[in-house]
Scaffold this motif. Structure first.
Motif, PDB file in Angstrom:
ATOM      1  N   ASN A 255       0.811  -1.217   0.000  1.00 55.74           N
ATOM      2  CA  ASN A 255       0.000   0.000   0.000  1.00 55.74           C
ATOM      3  C   ASN A 255       0.843   1.265   0.000  1.00 55.74           C
ATOM      4  O   ASN A 255       0.378   2.333  -0.344  1.00 55.74           O
ATOM      5  CB  ASN A 255      -0.892   0.033   1.241  1.00 55.74           C
ATOM      6  N   THR A 256       2.086   1.113   0.453  1.00 60.57           N
ATOM      7  CA  THR A 256       2.925   2.308   0.582  1.00 60.57           C
ATOM      8  C   THR A 256       4.281   2.030  -0.032  1.00 60.57           C
ATOM      9  O   THR A 256       4.496   0.999  -0.654  1.00 60.57           O
ATOM     10  CB  THR A 256       3.137   2.666   2.064  1.00 60.57           C
TER      11      THR A 256
ATOM     12  N   PRO B 298       8.354  -4.241   9.010  1.00 60.91           N
ATOM     13  CA  PRO B 298       7.729  -3.943  10.297  1.00 60.91           C
ATOM     14  C   PRO B 298       7.231  -2.499  10.407  1.00 60.91           C
ATOM     15  O   PRO B 298       6.397  -2.196  11.247  1.00 60.91           O
ATOM     16  CB  PRO B 298       8.843  -4.222  11.304  1.00 60.91           C
ATOM     17  N   PHE B 299       7.714  -1.616   9.578  1.00 61.47           N
ATOM     18  CA  PHE B 299       7.291  -0.216   9.637  1.00 61.47           C
ATOM     19  C   PHE B 299       6.145   0.080   8.661  1.00 61.47           C
ATOM     20  O   PHE B 299       5.637   1.190   8.623  1.00 61.47           O
ATOM     21  CB  PHE B 299       8.468   0.709   9.327  1.00 61.47           C
ATOM     22  N   ALA B 300       5.757  -0.898   7.859  1.00 62.88           N
ATOM     23  CA  ALA B 300       4.720  -0.638   6.856  1.00 62.88           C
ATOM     24  C   ALA B 300       3.374  -0.405   7.548  1.00 62.88           C
ATOM     25  O   ALA B 300       3.050  -1.065   8.536  1.00 62.88           O
ATOM     26  CB  ALA B 300       4.611  -1.803   5.893  1.00 62.88           C
ATOM     27  N   THR B 301       2.609   0.537   7.048  1.00 64.02           N
ATOM     28  CA  THR B 301       1.312   0.835   7.650  1.00 64.02           C
ATOM     29  C   THR B 301       0.218   0.708   6.593  1.00 64.02           C
ATOM     30  O   THR B 301       0.481   0.799   5.398  1.00 64.02           O
ATOM     31  CB  THR B 301       1.311   2.256   8.243  1.00 64.02           C
TER      32      THR B 301
ATOM     33  N   LYS C 181       8.358  18.224   3.868  1.00 66.70           N
ATOM     34  CA  LYS C 181       7.801  17.440   4.959  1.00 66.70           C
ATOM     35  C   LYS C 181       8.403  16.039   4.984  1.00 66.70           C
ATOM     36  O   LYS C 181       8.838  15.540   6.029  1.00 66.70           O
ATOM     37  CB  LYS C 181       6.278  17.361   4.799  1.00 66.70           C
ATOM     38  N   ALA C 182       8.473  15.428   3.822  1.00 67.11           N
ATOM     39  CA  ALA C 182       9.022  14.068   3.750  1.00 67.11           C
ATOM     40  C   ALA C 182      10.501  14.058   4.137  1.00 67.11           C
ATOM     41  O   ALA C 182      10.954  13.194   4.889  1.00 67.11           O
ATOM     42  CB  ALA C 182       8.837  13.507   2.347  1.00 67.11           C
TER      43      ALA C 182
ATOM     44  N   GLN D 255       4.916   7.681   5.243  1.00 68.19           N
ATOM     45  CA  GLN D 255       4.237   6.899   4.208  1.00 68.19           C
ATOM     46  C   GLN D 255       2.937   7.570   3.787  1.00 68.19           C
ATOM     47  O   GLN D 255       2.597   7.620   2.607  1.00 68.19           O
ATOM     48  CB  GLN D 255       3.945   5.481   4.715  1.00 68.19           C
ATOM     49  N   ALA D 256       2.217   8.115   4.797  1.00 64.84           N
ATOM     50  CA  ALA D 256       0.961   8.802   4.484  1.00 64.84           C
ATOM     51  C   ALA D 256       1.228  10.028   3.621  1.00 64.84           C
ATOM     52  O   ALA D 256       0.494  10.309   2.665  1.00 64.84           O
ATOM     53  CB  ALA D 256       0.244   9.181   5.770  1.00 64.84           C
TER      54      ALA D 256
END
Lengths: 524, 320
Positions: A327-328, A335-338, A451-452, A476-477
Motif C-alpha cells: 500500500n505504501t 515492520p514499519f509498513a502501515t 515534509k518528507a 508513508q501517508a
C-alpha cells in the motif's frame, strides 16, 4: 566417393536412431547422477559479479558468499536480529555506538580461531570508499569507526546518533579472516575476486572449484559453528536460458532453481515441490514530477483512483500465493509498513471528478516499461486500459530498463511521464531515503517534499522504536497523499526443488541469496 | 603470390583501424553510460565518481579510444567492468570451446551440402531436387532456439538419452564419451542451421557449371551425366566452396551464440549474451572487434585460397 558421402550424411541425419540404439548405457548414467546423495545442484542464471565479501552486492555473488562466509548477525523479515558470529549486540553511548560480543567457539574453515581482529579488519577495509561498498558504513560525511575492546568484543562508533546504523552494520557484511593477510602491507580489496581465492570462511561450505560460465563447486566446512552440514557437496550450475533450466529441473539434472508462476503447473507433474517467499520487493508505477502534465496533485490522484492493482496482479502472477499487495513505499512485510494511509482503492467516479476539478481534459501521457519483462508489459497494457476508462490516453513506451532509468536520472528529463520499476531496499526504512528524499541518487520521481525530507531525518536519529514507527507512518501517508508512486506488487520468488531435497524450510528462504543456511538441507 | 598477400595485409591495417573506431563510437552512442551497470541505488554520488575514475569512464571520448586501442595492440583487450576479469583470458578459454562445436558442425554441414547440392543440380526440377529444396526451406525457416528446444525436450527429457547442459558432467573425469553426449545435440542444431544455405549455394554453382564449355565438350564426347558430375563439376564446384570457407571464419567466434546459450555450452555465446544484458561494454567491444576482424581476414583468406585453387586466376593474378 559419392557412396561414402552418402553413407556419412545418412549417419548424421539418422544420428537420432543410432543414439536410440545405444541409449541404455546413457540412461544408467543419468539416473546415477540424479540419485547422487552427496551433491545438491542448484541452477543459477549467470556468473557471480563479485566473490569478494568486501564489495559483493549482486544476487549470485551474495548467494555464493553467504555459503562461504558469515555476517555478525542477520535481520529477519520481522525486523528482529538473528545472531551469527555475534553473541549479542547492544546500543551504547545513547545511540552513538554499538557494542558487539562475539561467539567464542567459532573456527575458520582452516581450523584457525575466529576473533575480534577479524571483525575489525573486515570493517576497516569495507569502510574504504575505493573498495566500492562503503556507503552503508558512513553516517553523514564520516565513516563508522571500528574498535577492538578485547578478543571477543568489538565496538562500532558512529559520528552521530543513528538508528539505522545497527542494521547497516549487520546487513551483508561478511567477516573475512585476518590471519590470511598478516604481514601484507597493501591489500587491495577493490577487485571482484580475492587474490588467493575464496577458500577460508566461517560459513557452512568452502569453494572448491569455480569454472567461469559453467559451475561453482562447494564442499562442507567441518568446522562450521552451526553444525556439520548434512549434504557434502553443493554445486551452483550456471544456466542462462530459463527454458533449459526448466527441462533440467524436470529431468533431474539440477535439484532446484527459481521458477516463474507460469511454470509451476508443469513442474508439479514432475514431482517437484515449489516454495514461494517474499523478497520484500516493491514493484511500482512512478510518476515523473518534472512532467508539466503531472504537476497538479489532483491529476496524479485521479490517475491512482482510476487504477486497479488487484486486476494487474491476478493477471501477472496468477494466484495470491505468489504475491503480496503493498500500500505504501514499504513492502507489506516491513515492520514499519502501515495500512493507515490513502490506498487509492479503484474509484472511477472520484477519478473523473478530480480530473474535472483540476480542469484537465484530453490528458495524453506516456508510460515507460521494460519491454523484455513480461509482467511489466502486462501491467502497462492494463494501466493503459484502466486509464482509458476515465478519459486519459496512455501511450506505451516500452524499452530497455537500463536505458529508461538512465534517462530518468538525467536532471530535468521529461521524456517519460510515468514508468514501471521495482526495488528491494532492505528492512530499515531509512534505506528508502535513497529513493524519496529530495535530490537523492535514485529519486527517479523528482519528488521534493520538505515534509518528507524532515520525517526521513527525524526517523534516522530516533532511537525509540514506537516513536520511530509513528514517524515513518506519517512519512508513508505523506508520500501516498502526494501521489508520486503507485505501489503495485510485492511479487514472490518461487523456488522449485526435487522432493528428495528435505529441510528447505529449516534452511530458510530469504531475499536475494535464496537460502539462509544451506547446511540445514538434506537429500533423501 | 606472396607479394599479393602482403599487399592485401597492408590494406587491412587502415580498414581495421576504421572498424575499431566505428565499434568504439557505436558503443558510445548507446543511450546509457557503462557505469550504470556497476552502480546500485544505494551508492552515493561520491562512490559513483570513484568508480568512474577507476574504470577511466570520466575521460573524454577520444582519450578513452586511444587508451583502449593501445592496450589492444599490446594484446590486452581490457577487463570486464562487471567482474574485472581479463577479457583476453576469458576469450582464450571460451573460443576453443566454441570451435569444438562449430568446426565439426560446419564440416558436417559442408559435406552434407556437397552431396545434396550436387544431387539437386543433377536432378534439376525433378522430384529429388524439389525434396532437397524443401528440406533447405524448412532448415532456413527453423529458428535454432526452437529446434534446440525440441531436441532438448525429446532427446534430453522424454527419452532421457542425453544430458542437456554443459560440456562435461561435473565431478566426473573428462572422457570423450561424456563429451560426445553433451556435444551431440548442439552439434546437430548447428549442422541443421548451417547446411541449407550451403546446399543452395552449391546447387547454384553446379548449375552454372553445366553451361560451361567443358561440359558441352564432355557431352559431345558422349560422357554420361554421372561421369560429368562426379569427375568434373564436383571439382569445379570446390572453388566457390573454398571461398565460402574463408567467409565462415567469423563463425568460429560468434557462430553459435544462441545455441550455446540454450545448451549452457561454455563458449563465447553465453559470455556475449551476459555482457550485452549487463552493458559490459569492454566485453561487447572486444567480441565485436574480433568478429569484424575475422570477417576481413576471412575475406582475405577466401581470395588467397581462390587463387591457390584456381590455376587460371593464379596465372593472371600472379602477373600483377
Amino acid at each position: 566417393m559419392k557412396k561414402k558421402f552418402l553413407g556419412l550424411s545418412a549417419a548424421t541425419v539418422l544420428g537420432l536412431l543410432v543414439l536410440t540404439a545405444c541409449g541404455n548405457n546413457d540412461e544408467k548414467d543419468t539416473s546415477k547422477a540424479t540419485n547422487d546423495k552427496d551433491t545438491f545442484t542448484y541452477a543459477i542464471s549467470g556468473d557471480p559479479t563479485s566473490l569478494n565479501p568486501i564489495n559483493v552486492s549482486d544476487r549470485w555473488g551474495l548467494t555464493a558468499t553467504n555459503m562461504v562466509y558469515s555476517p555478525l548477525a542477520r535481520i529477519e523479515e520481522d525486523g528482529t536480529l538473528k545472531y551469527e558470529l555475534a553473541d549479542s549486540m547492544e546500543t551504547t553511548d545513547g545511540g552513538k555506538s554499538v557494542t558487539v560480543h562475539l561467539k567464542e567457539n567459532v573456527k575458520w574453515s582452516d581450523g584457525e580461531k575466529f576473533n575480534a581482529d577479524d571483525v575489525v579488519f573486515t570493517y576497516e577495509n569495507k569502510v574504504l570508499k575505493e573498495n566500492g561498498n562503503a556507503d552503508s558504513l558512513w553516517v553523514g560525511d564520516q565513516p563508522i569507526e571500528t574498535e577492538k575492546v578485547d578478543d571477543y568484543t568489538v565496538k562500532f562508533n558512529f559520528p552521530e546518533v543513528s538508528a539505522a546504523a545497527a542494521n547497516n552494520i549487520a546487513t551483508e557484511t561478511y567477516i573475512m579472516p585476518e590471519h590470511l593477510y598478516e604481514g601484507q602491507e597493501e591489500i587491495d580489496f577493490s577487485g571482484s575476486e580475492l587474490a588467493d581465492g575464496n577458500v577460508v570462511g566461517t560459513g557452512p561450505y568452502s569453494l572448491k572449484e569455480y569454472k567461469r560460465g559453467e559451475y561453482m563447486q562447494f564442499e562442507a566446512n567441518e568446522h562450521y559453528y552451526g553444525g556439520k552440514p548434512s549434504v557434502k557437496n553443493i554445486t551452483l550450475r550456471i544456466i542462462s536460458n530459463a527454458d533449459t533450466t526448466k527441462v533440467a529441473l524436470q529431468k533431474g539434472e539440477v535439484d532446484a532453481s527459481m521458477v516463474l508462476p507460469s511454470d509451476i503447473e508443469d513442474l508439479e507433474k514432475n514431482d517437484l515441490a515449489t516454495y514461494a517467499y517474499s523478497e520484500n520487493r516493491v514493484g511500482y508505477m512512478g510518476l515523473n514530477l518534472n512532467s508539466d502534465k503531472l504537476k497538479d496533485q489532483k491529476v496524479r490522484q485521479a490517475i491512482f483512483f482510476a487504477l486497479n492493482k488487484d486486476d494487474m496482479n491476478k493477471a501477472a502472477y496468477l494466484s495470491e500465493e505468489f504475491y503480496n499487495t503493498p500500500n505504501t513505499i514499504l513492502p507489506p512485510n516491513n515492520p514499519f509498513a502501515t495500512t493507515d494511509v490513502e490506498t487509492y482503492a479503484q474509484d472511477v467516479e472520484k477519478a473523473k471528478q478530480l480530473l474535472s476539478e483540476a480542469g484537465v481534459t484530453d490528458l495524453k501521457i506516456n508510460l515507460a516499461y521494460g519491454s523484455d519483462n513480461p509482467e511489466q508489459t502486462l501491467q502497462a497494457t492494463l494501466i493503459q486500459q484502466q486509464l482509458q476508462a476515465v478519459g486519459i490516453n496512455v501511450e506505451l513506451a516500452g524499452g530497455d530498463a537500463a536505458a529508461i532509468f538512465t534517462e530518468l536520472r538525467n536532471p530535468g528529463s521529461t521524456k517519460y511521464d510515468m514508468f514501471l520499476g521495482g526495488y528491494i531496499m532492505g528492512n530499515d526504512p531509512d534505506l528508502y531515503s535513497a529513493l524519496y528524499k529530495s535530490g537523492a541518487g535514485a529519486n527517479y520521481f523528482n519528488y521534493a517534499s520538505e515534509k518528507a525530507d524532515k520525517l526521513f531525518e527525524q526517523g534516522a536519529v530516533e532511537l525509540d522504536e514506537s516513536k520511530r514507527k509513528e514517524i515513518y507512518a506519517e512519512l508513508q501517508a505523506t508520500i501516498n497523499n502526494d501521489a508520486v508512486v503507485y505501489p503495485i506488487v510485492d511479487n514472490k520468488k518461487i523456488l522449485a526443488a526435487s522432493k528428495n531435497i528435505q529441510g528447505i524450510e529449516d534452511a530458510r528462504l530469504v531475499p536475494i541469496y535464496s537460502f539462509e543456511d544451506l547446511s540445514k538441507i538434506s537429500i533423501k | 603470390m606472396i607479394k599479393y598477400i602482403l599487399k592485401r595485409l597492408l590494406q587491412l591495417i587502415p580498414l581495421l583501424l576504421v572498424i575499431s573506431f566505428i565499434v568504439f563510437f557505436l558503443i558510445h552512442l548507446a543511450p546509457y553510460d557503462a557505469i550504470d551497470a556497476i552502480v546500485t541505488p544505494n551508492m552515493s554520488a561520491e562512490t559513483v565518481e570513484l568508480m568512474k575514475q577507476r574504470y577511466g569512464l570520466d575521460q573524454p571520448f577520444l582519450v578513452q579510444y586511444v587508451k583502449w586501442l593501445t592496450e589492444i595492440f599490446k594484446g590486452n583487450m581490457g577487463f570486464s567492468l562487471l567482474n574485472q576479469q581479463s577479457i583476453s583470458a576469458e576469450l582464450a578459454t571460451r573460443i576453443p570451446n566454441t570451435m569444438k562445436l562449430v568446426i565439426p558442425a560446419y564440416i558436417t554441414a559442408l559435406i552434407l551440402a556437397m552431396v545434396l547440392g550436387l544431387l539437386a543440380a543433377a536432378n534439376k526440377n525433378k522430384w529429388l531436387d524439389k525434396i532437397i529444396d524443401g528440406l533447405c526451406s524448412i532448415g532456413i525457416a527453423t529458428p535454432t532456439f526452437w529446434f534446440a528446444m525440441i531436441l532438448i525436450y525429446f532427446l534430453g527429457y522424454k527419452l532421457n538419452l542425453l544430458p542437456i547442459i554443459g560440456m562435461y558432467t561435473i565431478g566426473q573425469d573428462a572422457s570423450f564419451g561424456d563429451f560426445f553426449k553433451h556435444f551431440f545435440m548442439p552439434y546437430l542444431v548447428l549442422t541443421v542451421a548451417f547446411f541449407p544455405d550451403l546446399t543452395r549455394y552449391i546447387r547454384t554453382s553446379a548449375l552454372s557449371q553445366l553451361n560451361e564449355d567443358y561440359v558441352t565438350v564432355q557431352q559431345a564426347f558422349g560422357a554420361t551425366k554421372k561421369e560429368i558430375f562426379m569427375k568434373h563439376i564436383s571439382r569445379n564446384v570446390l572453388i566457390p566452396v573454398v571461398t565460402q570457407i574463408g567467409q565462415a571464419l567469423p563463425m568460429l567466434v560468434t557462430g553459435a551464440i544462441i545455441t550455446e546459450s540454450i545448451f549452457g555450452w561454455p563458449g563465447v555465446g553465453p559470455y556475449m549474451m551476459t555482457a550485452t544484458k549487463a552493458l559490459d561494454y569492454p566485453v561487447i567491444m572486444a567480441i565485436m572487434l574480433l568478429s569484424a576482424t575475422l570477417v576481413i581476414v576471412g575475406n582475405l583468406l577466401s581470395d588467397v585460397l581462390y587463387r591457390l585453387v584456381d590455376p587460371r586466376i593464379r596465372q593472371t593474378g600472379g602477373g600483377n
